[in-house]
Design an enzyme around this catalytic site. Structure first.
Site, short mmCIF file in Angstrom:
data_model
loop_
_atom_site.label_atom_id
_atom_site.label_comp_id
_atom_site.label_asym_id
_atom_site.label_seq_id
_atom_site.Cartn_x
_atom_site.Cartn_y
_atom_site.Cartn_z
N HIS A 125 28.60 66.96 62.60
CA HIS A 125 30.05 66.74 62.54
C HIS A 125 30.26 65.32 61.99
O HIS A 125 29.40 64.45 62.17
CB HIS A 125 30.59 66.84 63.98
CG HIS A 125 32.07 66.78 64.13
ND1 HIS A 125 32.77 65.60 64.14
CD2 HIS A 125 32.98 67.76 64.31
CE1 HIS A 125 34.06 65.87 64.32
NE2 HIS A 125 34.21 67.18 64.42
N ASP A 202 24.35 64.77 70.43
CA ASP A 202 25.78 65.07 70.43
C ASP A 202 25.96 66.45 71.06
O ASP A 202 25.72 67.47 70.42
CB ASP A 202 26.30 65.04 68.98
CG ASP A 202 27.73 65.53 68.86
OD1 ASP A 202 28.34 65.87 69.90
OD2 ASP A 202 28.25 65.56 67.73
N GLN A 205 29.40 70.51 71.47
CA GLN A 205 29.52 71.97 71.44
C GLN A 205 28.55 72.65 72.41
O GLN A 205 28.41 73.88 72.38
CB GLN A 205 29.25 72.50 70.02
CG GLN A 205 30.23 72.03 68.99
CD GLN A 205 31.65 72.56 69.23
OE1 GLN A 205 31.85 73.53 69.96
NE2 GLN A 205 32.64 71.92 68.63
N LYS A 228 36.58 69.97 75.25
CA LYS A 228 35.82 71.12 74.76
C LYS A 228 35.06 71.78 75.92
O LYS A 228 34.22 72.65 75.71
CB LYS A 228 34.83 70.68 73.67
CG LYS A 228 35.51 70.19 72.39
CD LYS A 228 34.47 69.88 71.35
CE LYS A 228 34.97 69.01 70.22
NZ LYS A 228 35.92 69.67 69.33
N CYS A 366 35.32 69.35 59.77
CA CYS A 366 34.79 67.98 59.92
C CYS A 366 33.27 67.96 59.71
O CYS A 366 32.54 67.27 60.41
CB CYS A 366 35.12 67.38 61.28
SG CYS A 366 36.87 67.20 61.55
C1 LIG Z 1 29.56 68.72 67.19
C2 LIG Z 1 30.75 67.84 67.43
N1 LIG Z 1 30.58 66.53 67.62
C3 LIG Z 1 31.60 65.70 67.85
C4 LIG Z 1 32.90 66.15 67.86
C5 LIG Z 1 33.99 65.19 68.10
O1 LIG Z 1 34.64 65.47 69.31
P1 LIG Z 1 35.96 64.65 69.69
O2 LIG Z 1 36.92 64.84 68.56
O3 LIG Z 1 36.41 65.31 70.97
O4 LIG Z 1 35.57 63.24 69.89
C6 LIG Z 1 33.14 67.50 67.63
C7 LIG Z 1 34.51 68.02 67.58
O5 LIG Z 1 34.78 69.07 67.05
C8 LIG Z 1 32.04 68.37 67.42
O6 LIG Z 1 32.21 69.68 67.22
#
Ligand SMILES: Cc1ncc(COP(=O)(O)O)c(C=O)c1O
Length: 408
Positions: A125, A202, A205, A228, A366
């Site tokens: 992402h 990270d 998900q 999430k 993203c």
């Molecule tokens: C794999 C992953 N990392 C990071 C993020 C960023 O999350 P946030 O916008 O809640 O900080 C997302 C959001 O869709 C994501 O899917």
């Protein structure tokens, strides 16, 4: 396994799932963007504001003590969820994005020099790409990327090849937000540790869909967002091993992160407070703790099993539709289906589905470099949660039929 009648009962826990959208039953299939919020979380937040609201760590009065206990209790709850060794290893932040930026700007700024390397994957992402690029601009470090196969899995040999003398950090998604790929993080971490390289995961998900045990993984850092994982927006978590956090300078300066301040010099406090300058999102932490209680009561193993079955059902229904192309086919994945439909732009598809009450995500998710690798600019994405049913999938399939008719 969650049975069909359990799902009906669990759906009743989510007030929003009972609302109509454009006069239609809501089929909410955008859970990778944000999950919905159960009543217990909404109630915990409003109870906090109605009964306990005050600032934390500062007052001697009852409300401040109660607010502090609730906030620190939430930290312990996250520790339990992740199986961390110590609640002090849990830092509250705004979300996964802020957690990654925090590590880049504290750990990264301290340890990286020109020519050092950060290893990420081709399926990240943007929030696990851009903070490292910013760090590279600041330090002269270099970003290296583990490639993926056409089916959406990392190429292990390429990872081994990328790990070198100058590798200082590996940062990888536990689960891809586009492909649903569950990466073999334990193995990735073991290989990095064999060379003394720390690993950040990270988990944005992952935490709401599979069991996460940071100690079993031996992750140095693990991040996720509350929204999430059935919790509120604006709250997230950075887990860091105690010895890592201990050695990191603060992220932001302000109240609550100091031991003493004079005009000449400030002595910083210990972690996790050192990384939580200013008044934190107390109600958010309280809501997140309620969400964790809720999810743990259902059980992540049961959630994972149910979602896997629903994914199989959705995949079987979606794949034979003429003109549908699913992106990637990793062997080990969560319930995320990204796809394109020939002759229908994903944004048009999303709009038509919305009219049918079906909420999906469309766009680049993203993850522009990943989309580029998959040979598309944009795609549609249906992402499932334990409260989804085969009826939601049926609505999606029916909506695709409408879109094909409109654009035929
Ligand atoms: C794999 C992953 N990392 C990071 C993020 C960023 O999350 P946030 O916008 O809640 O900080 C997302 C959001 O869709 C994501 O899917």
């Amino acid at each position: 396994m969650i049975a069909e009648n359990d799902v009906a009962r669990l759906r009743g826990d989510f007030p929003i799932l009972g609302r109509a959208v454009h006069g239609k039953r809501l089929a909410y299939l955008d859970n990778a963007a944000t999950t919905q919020t159960p009543r217990v979380v909404i109630d915990a937040i409003s109870r906090y504001y109605a009964e306990d609201n005050a600032n934390v760590h500062r007052g001697v009065h009852l409300l401040s003590e109660r607010a502090t206990a609730a906030y620190e209790g939430a930290r312990s709850k996250v520790k339990e969820l992740l199986n961390a060794s110590d609640a002090r290893e849990i830092v509250f932040v705004r979300g996964a994005t802020e957690a990654i930026n925090l590590v880049a700007q504290t750990y990264g700024r301290t340890h990286l020099r020109a020519g050092d390397e950060i290893v990420i994957t081709a399926m990240e992402h943007h929030s696990n790409i851009v903070p490292w690029q910013m760090l590279c601009e600041q330090t002269g470090a270099v970003l290296r990327v583990i490639p993926i196969t056409d089916s959406g899995e990392l190429v292990p040999d390429e990872y081994e090849r990328l790990l070198g003398e100058r590798t200082r950090l590996v940062s990888i998604a536990h689960v891809s937000n586009v492909l649903g790929t569950i990466n073999p993080v334990a193995e990735i971490i073991a290989r990095a540790h064999a060379r003394g390289v720390p690993v950040m995961v990270d988990g944005a998900q992952a935490v709401a869909h599979i069991n996460v045990d940071v100690r079993a993984l031996d992750a140095d850092f693990y991040v996720f967002s509350g929204h999430k994982a059935y919790g509120p927006t604006g709250i997230g978590v950075l887990y860091g091993k105690a010895q890592r956090l201990e050695a990191m300078p603060p992220y932001q300066g302000g109240g609550d992160m100091i031991r003493s301040v004079t005009f000449e010099r400030t002595e910083y406090g210990s972690f996790p407070g050192r990384f939580e300058a200013g008044t934190p999102h107390i109600a958010g932490a309280v809501g997140l703790a309620a969400a964790i209680d809720y999810v743990m009561a259902i059980g992540l193993e049961r959630i994972a099993t149910y979602e896997r079955e629903l994914l199989a059902f959705a995949t079987d229904r979606l794949s034979p539709i003429p003109g549908v192309r699913l992106l990637g086919a990793p062997r080990c994945k969560t319930a995320i289906l990204s796809f394109v439909l020939d002759g229908v732009h994903p944004h048009d598809l999303g709009t038509i589905l919305d009219q049918q009450g079906v909420a999906i995500r469309t766009g680049h998710h993203c993850a522009q470099p990943l989309m580029h690798r998959l040979g598309v600019e944009v795609a549609a994405r249906a992402s499932l949660a334990f409260y989804n049913t085969t009826a939601d999938i049926d609505s999606l399939i029916a909506g695709l039929g409408c879109a094909r008719e409109v654009f035929a």
